[in-house]
Write a protein that holds these residues in place. Sequence first.
Motif, short mmCIF file in Angstrom:
data_model
loop_
_atom_site.label_atom_id
_atom_site.label_comp_id
_atom_site.label_asym_id
_atom_site.label_seq_id
_atom_site.Cartn_x
_atom_site.Cartn_y
_atom_site.Cartn_z
N THR A 60 45.72 -44.78 -62.33
CA THR A 60 44.99 -45.39 -63.44
C THR A 60 45.01 -44.46 -64.65
O THR A 60 45.21 -44.91 -65.77
CB THR A 60 43.53 -45.69 -63.02
N ASP A 61 44.80 -43.17 -64.40
CA ASP A 61 44.90 -42.15 -65.44
C ASP A 61 46.15 -41.34 -65.13
O ASP A 61 46.13 -40.50 -64.23
CB ASP A 61 43.66 -41.26 -65.44
N PRO A 62 47.26 -41.58 -65.85
CA PRO A 62 48.51 -40.90 -65.54
C PRO A 62 48.45 -39.37 -65.65
O PRO A 62 49.31 -38.67 -65.14
CB PRO A 62 49.50 -41.46 -66.57
N THR A 63 47.41 -38.84 -66.31
CA THR A 63 47.26 -37.39 -66.40
C THR A 63 46.45 -36.83 -65.24
O THR A 63 46.28 -35.61 -65.12
CB THR A 63 46.58 -36.98 -67.72
N ASN A 64 45.97 -37.71 -64.37
CA ASN A 64 45.15 -37.29 -63.22
C ASN A 64 45.49 -38.17 -62.02
O ASN A 64 44.67 -38.97 -61.58
CB ASN A 64 43.66 -37.38 -63.57
N VAL A 65 46.69 -38.03 -61.50
CA VAL A 65 47.16 -38.84 -60.37
C VAL A 65 46.46 -38.35 -59.11
O VAL A 65 46.44 -37.15 -58.82
CB VAL A 65 48.69 -38.75 -60.22
N ARG A 66 45.88 -39.29 -58.37
CA ARG A 66 45.15 -38.93 -57.15
C ARG A 66 45.60 -39.80 -55.99
O ARG A 66 45.90 -40.98 -56.18
CB ARG A 66 43.64 -39.12 -57.36
N GLU A 67 45.61 -39.21 -54.83
CA GLU A 67 45.96 -39.95 -53.62
C GLU A 67 44.80 -40.87 -53.24
O GLU A 67 43.64 -40.49 -53.33
CB GLU A 67 46.26 -38.98 -52.48
N CYS A 68 45.15 -42.09 -52.83
CA CYS A 68 44.16 -43.03 -52.32
C CYS A 68 44.06 -42.82 -50.81
O CYS A 68 45.04 -42.56 -50.14
CB CYS A 68 44.57 -44.47 -52.59
N ARG A 69 42.89 -42.97 -50.29
CA ARG A 69 42.70 -42.87 -48.84
C ARG A 69 42.13 -44.18 -48.33
O ARG A 69 41.21 -44.71 -48.91
CB ARG A 69 41.75 -41.71 -48.50
N ASN A 70 42.73 -44.69 -47.27
CA ASN A 70 42.28 -45.94 -46.67
C ASN A 70 42.24 -47.07 -47.67
O ASN A 70 41.34 -47.92 -47.66
CB ASN A 70 40.90 -45.77 -46.01
N GLY A 71 43.21 -47.08 -48.61
CA GLY A 71 43.29 -48.15 -49.60
C GLY A 71 42.24 -48.07 -50.68
O GLY A 71 42.07 -48.99 -51.45
N LYS A 72 41.49 -46.95 -50.74
CA LYS A 72 40.44 -46.80 -51.74
C LYS A 72 40.72 -45.59 -52.60
O LYS A 72 41.41 -44.66 -52.20
CB LYS A 72 39.08 -46.63 -51.06
N GLN A 73 40.14 -45.60 -53.79
CA GLN A 73 40.29 -44.46 -54.69
C GLN A 73 39.50 -43.29 -54.17
O GLN A 73 38.46 -43.44 -53.53
CB GLN A 73 39.77 -44.82 -56.09
N ASN A 74 39.96 -42.08 -54.46
CA ASN A 74 39.18 -40.87 -54.18
C ASN A 74 38.20 -40.68 -55.32
O ASN A 74 38.59 -40.39 -56.43
CB ASN A 74 40.10 -39.64 -54.11
#
Length: 75
Positions: A60-74
């Motif tokens: 969502t924020d290309p400057t802060n890419v985060r892994e999703c866990r269990n299909g949810k945002q961290n």
Amino acid sequence: MPVEKLYTVQEVAEVLQTNPNYVYKLMNTGLLKYLVIGRRKVRESTLNNFIKEYEGYDITDPTNVRECRNGKQND
């Protein structure tokens, strides 16, 4: 050698179900590679690889890419 389809920013936005401004953000941060032929274009294979590479990530924020866990945002 078959010619690969090139997508415009608008077409990439439609494929990703987002808006052109977000596509420009992805390009400007280096997450989505492109070439310029008059306007920015993305090769079909590049777009497919981008989708595969970032599956399971919140970009969502290309400057802060985060892994999703269990299909949810961290959060």
